[in-house]
Design a protein around this motif. Structure first.
Motif, short mmCIF file in Angstrom:
data_model
loop_
_atom_site.label_atom_id
_atom_site.label_comp_id
_atom_site.label_asym_id
_atom_site.label_seq_id
_atom_site.Cartn_x
_atom_site.Cartn_y
_atom_site.Cartn_z
N ARG A 115 43.35 44.49 38.85
CA ARG A 115 42.15 45.00 39.50
C ARG A 115 42.26 44.83 41.01
O ARG A 115 43.06 44.06 41.51
CB ARG A 115 40.92 44.23 39.01
N THR A 116 41.41 45.57 41.72
CA THR A 116 41.22 45.34 43.14
C THR A 116 39.81 44.80 43.30
O THR A 116 38.83 45.44 42.92
CB THR A 116 41.39 46.61 43.97
N LEU A 117 39.73 43.60 43.85
CA LEU A 117 38.46 42.90 43.97
C LEU A 117 38.14 42.65 45.45
O LEU A 117 39.02 42.25 46.22
CB LEU A 117 38.52 41.56 43.22
N VAL A 118 36.90 42.88 45.82
CA VAL A 118 36.47 42.66 47.20
C VAL A 118 35.54 41.46 47.23
O VAL A 118 34.70 41.27 46.34
CB VAL A 118 35.80 43.93 47.78
N ILE A 119 35.70 40.62 48.28
CA ILE A 119 34.95 39.37 48.38
C ILE A 119 34.14 39.38 49.67
O ILE A 119 34.64 39.70 50.74
CB ILE A 119 35.90 38.15 48.36
N GLY A 120 32.87 38.99 49.56
CA GLY A 120 31.97 38.96 50.70
C GLY A 120 32.19 37.76 51.61
O GLY A 120 33.12 36.97 51.43
N VAL A 178 33.84 31.68 42.25
CA VAL A 178 33.83 33.11 41.93
C VAL A 178 35.20 33.59 41.46
O VAL A 178 35.29 34.48 40.60
CB VAL A 178 33.33 33.99 43.10
N LEU A 179 36.26 33.02 42.00
CA LEU A 179 37.60 33.40 41.53
C LEU A 179 37.76 33.02 40.07
O LEU A 179 38.36 33.77 39.28
CB LEU A 179 38.66 32.72 42.39
N ALA A 180 37.21 31.87 39.69
CA ALA A 180 37.29 31.44 38.29
C ALA A 180 36.40 32.29 37.40
O ALA A 180 36.80 32.70 36.30
CB ALA A 180 36.90 29.97 38.19
N ARG A 181 35.19 32.58 37.87
CA ARG A 181 34.25 33.36 37.05
C ARG A 181 34.71 34.80 36.85
O ARG A 181 34.44 35.41 35.81
CB ARG A 181 32.86 33.32 37.69
N ALA A 182 35.43 35.33 37.83
CA ALA A 182 35.96 36.69 37.70
C ALA A 182 37.30 36.69 36.95
O ALA A 182 37.87 37.75 36.71
CB ALA A 182 36.14 37.32 39.08
N GLU A 183 37.78 35.51 36.60
CA GLU A 183 39.06 35.33 35.89
C GLU A 183 40.18 36.05 36.65
O GLU A 183 40.96 36.81 36.08
CB GLU A 183 38.95 35.83 34.46
N ASP A 207 36.37 49.34 41.51
CA ASP A 207 36.39 50.53 40.66
C ASP A 207 35.19 50.58 39.72
O ASP A 207 34.53 51.61 39.60
CB ASP A 207 37.69 50.56 39.85
N THR A 208 34.90 49.47 39.06
CA THR A 208 33.82 49.46 38.06
C THR A 208 32.48 49.02 38.63
O THR A 208 31.44 49.25 38.03
CB THR A 208 34.17 48.50 36.91
N LYS A 209 32.52 48.37 39.80
CA LYS A 209 31.34 47.77 40.46
C LYS A 209 30.78 46.58 39.69
O LYS A 209 29.69 46.09 40.01
CB LYS A 209 30.24 48.82 40.69
N GLU A 210 31.52 46.07 38.71
CA GLU A 210 31.13 44.82 38.08
C GLU A 210 31.31 43.71 39.11
O GLU A 210 32.27 43.73 39.90
CB GLU A 210 32.00 44.54 36.86
N PHE A 211 30.40 42.75 39.12
CA PHE A 211 30.53 41.68 40.10
C PHE A 211 30.19 40.33 39.48
O PHE A 211 29.54 40.23 38.44
CB PHE A 211 29.64 41.94 41.32
N TRP A 212 30.69 39.29 40.16
CA TRP A 212 30.46 37.92 39.75
C TRP A 212 29.98 37.15 40.97
O TRP A 212 30.37 37.45 42.10
CB TRP A 212 31.74 37.29 39.23
#
Length: 244
Positions: free
Chosen positions: A4-9, A21-26, A222-227
């Protein structure tokens, strides 16, 4: 799991939240991580956040965007500039976090700040920038590069136009037509009484107020799912973070 490509605030010294958050997003080593800037200033682990990120990029693909707070810290590491505005907006906690680091570690961190990008555009024409840009021809033609770290007009425009106009209208903002999507931080969603990522037109704001009373957010672009992490005030109960 598919890479995945994940963006972090905006992290603002909240290492506990980042790890959470890295753990929760696995997150795995196959994922690409795009950080939107403001790694320092706020909670008491700014130097530790930078060290963690330096080590993280040895394990997987990471893209680091530079924020306004990062520039202040870079100036201090490079030329010992103590900007009064910086000190008022979280710089004091950053200075304290660096007290235990030696000169070699300071140099390593300075190199990390200097390598950060002002913005990034991926293969699908998605823009990642800390704050925004003002040029009608895109960030590559931006006259004042400080806008990448400070501009709020892009986000305000996207919010104003959201659901009121379609892309095929001649009135649709030309800046927004330049990219498939734009991902930003800088302006906390808490300003709008929102605790999760916000969307305006094709702009996504992922700064959910980790510097203050909010949480840190990581999102699948891509999916806009967030943790999200727990609120930073609960993770650092003996600290104040940044005063609003």
């Amino acid at each position: 799991m598919k890479p995945r490509t994940l963006v972090i605030g905006d992290i603002h010294g909240g290492l506990k939240a980042l790890k959470q958050v890295l753990a929760r997003a696995e997150v795995t080593a196959q994922d690409t991580l795009i950080f939107l800037g403001d790694y320092v200033d706020g909670w008491g682990e700014s130097a530790q956040v930078i060290q963690f990120l330096i080590e993280l990029e040895q394990k997987q693909t990471c893209i680091f965007i530079k924020g306004n707070h990062d520039l202040w810290c870079e100036d201090w590491l490079k030329e010992h500039i103590l900007d009064k505005t910086w000190l008022f907006h979280g710089g004091q906690s950053t200075l304290k976090s660096y007290e235990s680091l030696n000169d070699a570690e300071h140099a390593l961190h300075l190199n990390f700040f200097e390598r950060m990008r002002l913005y990034y555009v991926d293969e699908q024409n998605r823009l990642f920038v800390h704050a925004g840009f003002t040029s009608m021809h895109g960030p590559a033609q931006e006259f004042h590069q400080s806008n990448f770290k400070w501009d709020r007009t892009l986000w305000e425009m996207a919010l104003t136009m959201h659901k009121h106009i379609t892309k095929d209208s001649k009135l649709y903002p030309k800046r927004l037509l330049l990219f498939k999507e734009i991902f930003i931080g800088h302006t906390p969603t808490l300003n709008y009484d929102v605790t999760i990522p916000m969307n305006g037109c094709n702009v996504w704001n992922v700064d959910t107020g980790a510097a203050f009373t909010g949480s840190l957010t990581i999102m699948d672009i891509d999916t806009k799912e967030f943790w999200q992490s727990d609120t930073l005030v609960s993770l650092y109960p003996n600290e104040k973070g940044r005063n609003r």
